[in-house]
Design an enzyme around this catalytic site. Structure first.
Site, short mmCIF file in Angstrom:
data_model
loop_
_atom_site.label_atom_id
_atom_site.label_comp_id
_atom_site.label_asym_id
_atom_site.label_seq_id
_atom_site.Cartn_x
_atom_site.Cartn_y
_atom_site.Cartn_z
N HIS A 1 0.66 -1.19 0.01
CA HIS A 1 0.01 0.14 0.16
C HIS A 1 0.67 1.21 -0.04
O HIS A 1 0.61 2.22 -0.88
CB HIS A 1 -1.02 -0.04 1.17
CG HIS A 1 -1.55 1.34 1.42
ND1 HIS A 1 -1.78 1.88 2.71
CD2 HIS A 1 -2.35 2.02 0.65
CE1 HIS A 1 -2.21 2.93 2.56
NE2 HIS A 1 -2.86 3.29 1.41
N PHE B 1 3.75 1.42 -1.19
CA PHE B 1 4.37 1.68 -2.49
C PHE B 1 3.47 2.47 -3.30
O PHE B 1 3.75 3.29 -4.27
CB PHE B 1 4.72 0.38 -3.18
CG PHE B 1 5.13 0.30 -4.54
CD1 PHE B 1 6.33 1.21 -5.08
CD2 PHE B 1 4.25 -0.35 -5.51
CE1 PHE B 1 6.54 1.16 -6.30
CE2 PHE B 1 4.71 -0.42 -6.76
CZ PHE B 1 5.78 0.38 -7.34
N TYR B 2 1.86 2.14 -3.39
CA TYR B 2 1.04 2.46 -4.31
C TYR B 2 0.68 3.97 -3.89
O TYR B 2 0.02 4.72 -4.58
CB TYR B 2 -0.22 1.62 -4.51
CG TYR B 2 0.13 0.49 -5.42
CD1 TYR B 2 0.16 0.92 -6.85
CD2 TYR B 2 0.66 -0.50 -4.90
CE1 TYR B 2 0.44 -0.05 -7.51
CE2 TYR B 2 0.79 -1.80 -5.92
CZ TYR B 2 0.83 -1.44 -7.24
OH TYR B 2 1.07 -2.07 -8.19
N GLN B 3 1.17 4.50 -2.63
CA GLN B 3 0.79 5.96 -2.44
C GLN B 3 1.68 6.80 -3.42
O GLN B 3 1.09 7.80 -3.79
CB GLN B 3 1.09 6.09 -0.88
CG GLN B 3 0.24 5.58 0.10
CD GLN B 3 -1.16 5.84 -0.08
OE1 GLN B 3 -1.26 7.10 0.17
NE2 GLN B 3 -1.94 5.06 -0.23
#
Lengths: 318, 395
Positions: free
Chosen positions: B103, B105-107
């Site tokens: 999660h 990383f996807y921020q």
């Protein structure tokens, strides 16, 4: 003044999966779908019966089909990357296999959208890396005669759609990055690089007289350009979803558009407004096509995710 | 499982279960992070070069300082990455939410570049702070989640159920890690009990497999699924995969266990269903957003003002850096993979899910787009979407 169109007939479940592409000639309508079979419907009969079923045409399904304006040739592109030519037999009224466009110039992924010239002699196809190839398909050798680049070699944006002008002068292509290119077929060079849509362009269509290029896609608007100077001459707005398909009427007065929310619209070019909106479905329309004008009133048809083909006719006597 | 015995925070009128853990330790970590952030702010105020100093408050630690802009681009980038992780960890600790490394990383995919960078940074951050990674409320990415009245006895005789399995999310012992290979790090907790009460399907246990890009089924996962199928065949199993050719391939593997074992389709795996992401989900997403806004605003009226304030703050703070739009275009490789799977699927007959997968692959190629699971969620929280989707499927 709006125009009135009526649904005259719907062929329910014309295919067992999504109908991805439609192509019309004077007498027949060819449809391509996610199944391996191509269908041919008779458009001279008001009930549009299935006239011919070409099974095993594209084993992974077919995403594009097109016909030459003279009605004698068709070409289809399959998900497996293969391109086939079809020939119309005037006596039997049936289509027969005219062979594949093969050879080192047609690698998998090399062909996405396709378009045939007026006499069926040339086939244009877009590629993954934004090139547009043109083959001489009249000759059995099917040699590639042109290759247009739209970026530095091998790095162009995915070619989503292509069209050839009736007089054979222009090729137009629409790309994933939103660009639209017009090529001069005589010189083999890019004539215009038209920007402005920014989002993927899923449909391009050159007007019958060759004076306008219409382009549309995820931006939801139809942009109109003139082919004389490459000028942006107008926008048609009203769709609220991705536009997947465009087609000019025979006279160039009207433009037909279909979108992912199932809506098909007819636009008056002269007035720049939408004159009719229809939706038989809320599922995606992948293809909308006018039927070449015959003695009867103006007609068009739609195909898409609901697997049916709907035929519309202009209401007369108003 | 008695839900009322666990600590419950009301959030948007839904229950989030947090593990019963000592507040002080979380508080200590929060104040550590805050003091680091404050010192950064001080630097800004004084017009000095920005500095993150992990030595703060720790004498035994070798001093580790990161400057911004620093000596080189790498240092500046590292500063930005660490600052973002600190902020996210802080938000997570304050609001009692558990984040996964995935999660994080996807921020900000562009900032981090790769998942590995995040993994390393989180670990070294925990090390620098002298705490365990879990104490930052950051856990490894999970392979799946289960929900409902299900408890599993591990090899070391510990029993995990949905309450311990979900918001706890932290393998306290290595035995757990070893036994389940991070299987049930249920960061995306599914509120099946709320679905149950609404839909009146209390007898259902719901099981969801969450897969990611590297989520091809491993032996452990398969044996776990087999265990479930064998012992509780009534539990529905769903696969949630990215809307891209790899995602569909993962589903295909779950459904048929391996590339070559198509004939082995048996009772053990055939009931694994495909939850999404499908093309329709992409087209429907706006509808879903509207309904979820309606739903949350309605439920907020039911909760008392204090808890709704809390929910607001937790929501806004955690989404302070919104996910980038993960809907992207298919690459040439994606298209090749998609065609390859279409070819493989030709051999499968009479399977409705496969017919649907074929259609989805073709539509994906037509649309030319893909979407990752992260695209669906609100800053890492999939629960609303899962409720929406499962609610429709199990109705």
């Amino acid at each position: 003044m709006s125009k009135q169109y009526l649904t005259t007939h719907t062929v329910d479940d014309a295919h067992i999966t999504d109908i991805f592409s439609l192509a019309a000639t004077q007498k027949t309508l060819l449809s391509a779908s996610g199944s391996s079979t191509l269908h041919v419907h008779d458009t001279t009969d008001p009930s549009f019966p299935l006239k011919q079923s070409i099974s095993g045409a594209h084993k992974l399904g077919c995403h594009h089909i097109c016909t030459s304006r003279n009605g004698l040739y068709a070409a289809s592109a399959g998900f497996g990357g293969e391109v086939k030519i079809w020939e119309y037999n005037k006596e039997t009224g049936e289509w027969s296999d005219g062979g594949e466009v093969t050879g080192p110039t047609v690698k998998p992924g090399e062909v996405w959208a396709i378009a045939l010239s007026e006499d069926g002699g040339y086939l244009a196809g877009t590629t993954n890396d934004g090139r547009i190839n043109v083959w001489d398909v009249a000759d059995r050798s099917r040699a590639k005669i042109r290759e247009y680049e739209t970026g530095s070699a091998g790095s162009g944006s995915f070619g989503m759609c292509v069209d050839l002008s009736r007089d054979g002068k222009f090729t137009a292509s629409g790309h994933q990055n939103g660009s639209v290119y017009v090529f001069n077929n005589d010189t083999g060079r890019i004539l215009y690089s038209l920007s402005g849509l920014a989002k993927p362009v899923r449909a391009v269509a050159i007007s019958p007289a060759g004076t306008r290029v219409a382009a549309a896609g995820d931006a939801g608007i139809i942009a109109l350009y003139d082919t004389k100077h490459g000028e942006h001459v107008g926008n048609l707005t009203g769709h609220s979803s991705w536009i997947t398909s465009l087609d000019w009427s025979d006279t160039g007065e009207y433009l037909l558009s279909g979108s992912m929310d199932g809506k098909v619209k007819v636009w008056s070019i002269e007035r720049g407004v939408c004159v009719a909106t229809h939706s038989e479905t809320d599922k995606a329309l992948w293809a909308v096509r006018w039927l070449p004008k015959t003695a009867r009133s103006e007609m068009f048809c739609t195909g898409g995710a609901n697997r049916s083909i709907s035929f519309y006719r202009e209401a007369t006597g108003s | 499982m008695d839900w009322t015995t666990t600590n419950v925070i009301r959030r948007d009128g839904e229950q989030l279960v947090t593990q019963p853990r000592s507040i002080t330790s979380a508080g200590a970590v929060i104040s550590r992070i805050e003091s680091i952030l404050e010192s950064v702010l001080d630097c800004v105020a004084e017009g000095k070069e920005l500095l993150i100093d992990f030595a703060t408050g720790r004498e035994d630690q070798t001093t580790q300082k990161i400057h911004f802009p620093g000596k080189c681009l790498q240092e500046a980038t590292k500063f930005a990455r660490i600052l973002l992780i600190l902020q996210l960890a802080h938000d997570a600790l304050v609001s009692g939410i558990v984040l996964t490394k995935r999660h994080i990383f996807y921020q900000h995919q562009e900032l981090f570049g790769s998942q590995r960078t995040v993994d390393k940074l989180v670990d070294s951050l925990a090390l620098a702070l002298g705490i365990h990674r879990d104490e930052l409320n950051i856990v490894a990415s999970s392979k799946g989640v289960f929900s409902g009245c299900l408890s599993i006895r591990l090899q070391d005789d510990r029993v995990i159920g949905p309450a311990t399995g979900d918001a706890v999310c932290r393998p306290d012992s290595t035995a757990w890690d070893y036994a389940t290979n991070d299987w049930i790090n249920c960061d995306h907790k599914l509120r099946s009990h709320t679905v149950d009460s609404r839909r009146n399907i209390s007898l259902f246990d719901i099981f969801v497999v969450l897969a990611n890009a590297k989520g091809y089924p491993d032996i452990l996962t398969c044996s776990f699924l087999q265990l479930i199928r064998f012992n509780c065949p009534q539990i529905p199993i769903f696969t949630l995969v990215d809307y891209d050719p790899d995602g569909l391939n993962i589903f295909r593997c779950y459904r048929f266990r391996s590339n070559n074992a198509i004939q082995e389709t048996d009772a053990t795996t055939s009931s694994i269903r495909w939850l999404g992401i499908k093309s329709q989900d992409l087209l429907e997403y706006e509808t879903y957003l509207n309904s979820s806004i309606r739903h949350s605003s309605a439920s907020q009226q039911l909760t008392n003002s204090q808890s709704s304030e809390e929910s607001n703050s937790s929501k806004t703070s955690i989404s302070s850096t919104e996910c980038r739009d993960p809907v992207s275009f298919l690459s040439t490789r994606d298209r090749k993979v998609a065609v390859g799977i279409l070819e493989k699927l030709l051999d499968v007959k009479d399977d409705a899910e496969v017919v649907e997968a074929q259609r989805e692959l073709q539509v994906m190629l037509m649309m030319g787009v893909k979407a990752e699971i992260q695209w669906l969620d609100e800053a890492g929280n999939l629960t609303d979407w899962l409720d929406f989707k499962l609610g429709k499927l199990l109705l």
